[in-house]
Design a protein around this motif. Sequence first.
Motif, mmCIF file in Angstrom:
data_model
loop_
_atom_site.group_PDB
_atom_site.id
_atom_site.type_symbol
_atom_site.label_atom_id
_atom_site.label_comp_id
_atom_site.label_asym_id
_atom_site.label_seq_id
_atom_site.Cartn_x
_atom_site.Cartn_y
_atom_site.Cartn_z
ATOM 1 N N GLU A 141 0.831 -1.203 0.000
ATOM 2 C CA GLU A 141 0.000 0.000 0.000
ATOM 3 C C GLU A 141 0.867 1.255 0.000
ATOM 4 O O GLU A 141 0.586 2.230 -0.712
ATOM 5 C CB GLU A 141 -0.897 0.005 1.242
ATOM 6 N N ILE A 142 1.939 1.250 0.780
ATOM 7 C CA ILE A 142 2.852 2.391 0.814
ATOM 8 C C ILE A 142 3.545 2.554 -0.528
ATOM 9 O O ILE A 142 3.714 3.680 -1.026
ATOM 10 C CB ILE A 142 3.880 2.212 1.955
ATOM 11 N N ASN A 143 3.904 1.437 -1.153
ATOM 12 C CA ASN A 143 4.516 1.494 -2.483
ATOM 13 C C ASN A 143 3.534 2.078 -3.502
ATOM 14 O O ASN A 143 3.918 2.862 -4.384
ATOM 15 C CB ASN A 143 4.951 0.098 -2.914
ATOM 16 N N PHE A 144 2.271 1.700 -3.370
ATOM 17 C CA PHE A 144 1.224 2.270 -4.236
ATOM 18 C C PHE A 144 1.157 3.784 -4.057
ATOM 19 O O PHE A 144 1.100 4.540 -5.039
ATOM 20 C CB PHE A 144 -0.123 1.628 -3.902
ATOM 21 N N CYS A 145 1.146 4.251 -2.807
ATOM 22 C CA CYS A 145 1.062 5.689 -2.538
ATOM 23 C C CYS A 145 2.241 6.427 -3.164
ATOM 24 O O CYS A 145 2.070 7.508 -3.747
ATOM 25 C CB CYS A 145 1.021 5.944 -1.032
ATOM 26 N N ARG A 146 3.420 5.846 -3.053
ATOM 27 C CA ARG A 146 4.593 6.491 -3.625
ATOM 28 C C ARG A 146 4.514 6.517 -5.145
ATOM 29 O O ARG A 146 4.896 7.499 -5.779
ATOM 30 C CB ARG A 146 5.855 5.769 -3.155
ATOM 31 N N LYS A 147 3.991 5.457 -5.722
ATOM 32 C CA LYS A 147 3.914 5.372 -7.180
ATOM 33 C C LYS A 147 2.944 6.398 -7.750
ATOM 34 O O LYS A 147 3.181 6.971 -8.822
ATOM 35 C CB LYS A 147 3.531 3.956 -7.609
ATOM 36 N N VAL A 148 1.836 6.653 -7.042
ATOM 37 C CA VAL A 148 0.844 7.621 -7.537
ATOM 38 C C VAL A 148 1.042 8.997 -6.907
ATOM 39 O O VAL A 148 0.206 9.885 -7.062
ATOM 40 C CB VAL A 148 -0.602 7.125 -7.284
ATOM 41 N N LYS A 149 2.166 9.163 -6.197
ATOM 42 C CA LYS A 149 2.517 10.458 -5.582
ATOM 43 C C LYS A 149 1.459 10.930 -4.596
ATOM 44 O O LYS A 149 1.095 12.122 -4.539
ATOM 45 C CB LYS A 149 2.773 11.515 -6.664
ATOM 46 N N LEU A 150 0.955 9.990 -3.790
ATOM 47 C CA LEU A 150 0.002 10.307 -2.736
ATOM 48 C C LEU A 150 0.750 10.381 -1.407
ATOM 49 O O LEU A 150 1.307 9.379 -0.960
ATOM 50 C CB LEU A 150 -1.089 9.224 -2.667
ATOM 51 N N PRO A 151 0.814 11.544 -0.765
ATOM 52 C CA PRO A 151 1.543 11.658 0.500
ATOM 53 C C PRO A 151 0.966 10.717 1.565
ATOM 54 O O PRO A 151 -0.255 10.532 1.638
ATOM 55 C CB PRO A 151 1.348 13.122 0.910
ATOM 56 N N VAL A 152 1.834 10.135 2.365
ATOM 57 C CA VAL A 152 1.403 9.278 3.463
ATOM 58 C C VAL A 152 1.485 10.085 4.753
ATOM 59 O O VAL A 152 2.575 10.450 5.207
ATOM 60 C CB VAL A 152 2.268 8.007 3.569
ATOM 61 N N ILE A 153 0.346 10.395 5.334
ATOM 62 C CA ILE A 153 0.319 11.135 6.599
ATOM 63 C C ILE A 153 0.945 10.292 7.695
ATOM 64 O O ILE A 153 1.697 10.788 8.537
ATOM 65 C CB ILE A 153 -1.120 11.526 6.968
ATOM 66 N N GLY A 154 0.666 9.004 7.683
ATOM 67 C CA GLY A 154 1.251 8.108 8.667
ATOM 68 C C GLY A 154 0.489 6.802 8.757
ATOM 69 O O GLY A 154 -0.520 6.591 8.077
#
Length: 297
Positions: A189-202
């Motif tokens: 899921e974190i890799n997905f966020c990075r791939k679509v440039k979605l910031p991870v709040i935490g």
Amino acid sequence: MEEVPQGCPGTGSAQAGRGASCQGCPNQRLCASGAGAAPDPAIEEIKEKMKTVKHKILVLSGKGGVGKSTFSAHLAHGLAEDENTQVHQSGSGWSPVFVEDNLGVMSVGFLLSSPDDAVIWRGPKKNGMIKQFLRDVDWGEVDYLIVDTPPGTSDEHLSAVQYLSAAHIDGAVIITTPQEVSLQDVRKEINFCRKVKLPVIGVVENMSVFICPRCKKESQIFPPTTGGAEIMCQDLKIPLLGKVPLDPHIGKSCDKGQSFLTDAPDSPATLAYRSIIQRIQEFCGHHQPKEEHLIGS
């Protein structure tokens, strides 16, 4: 649950919607709109609609059953406690269902003829409903829009990110439990966020321990054999927002449709929730919310 195609180039890539791995993906046209193809007009329409919403937060989980929807509901309840605005007046479009004067909800469940009906939709139908929720719902002037997404990294996640791309998403809160089988999916899921440039709040570690309400002794129901969310967050350089212990009253409050935060204000779980909510507010600029809305998966 449909997963993002293997080898997905990412929504920001020049090959988005054009690569071989994109063939057959329900989001192919949507992704291609950011790579030179004719843009989906809904993106600009949603941008205009979202001008009255200050913060947009996606709640994600790699694995089902980790308490993501429960956390989403309590996040919305907790944010809603910080304000005292008047009852929302409906304007145009679909109106959210208000469970409190300042807390509205929109869910596919409200559109079904029976609560027992199954939603058997393919990707395009699901994506169309996401578009309608974002574009056609009369959200009004609100400070927080909490989007409770399905587990995994499916086409629904791509749709939500793409449709909100022009409106600015503050980031994603990712829910996990301590055991490795859950953490494995969260890493994806974190890799997905990075791939679509979605910031991870935490990341929030839910069901971290069980605290006996009588003796206050802690027991690990889901042993963190690889160090739990804390070690994973250190390795991936992602903030750990907090750990929420198991409390049987959480389920009871949810079944009654009530806020656990007000039902059990002194519970260790409530204190953990409030600390996490404060950190999310600080990430988003610590605005004093006027109204909160929750989109259900």
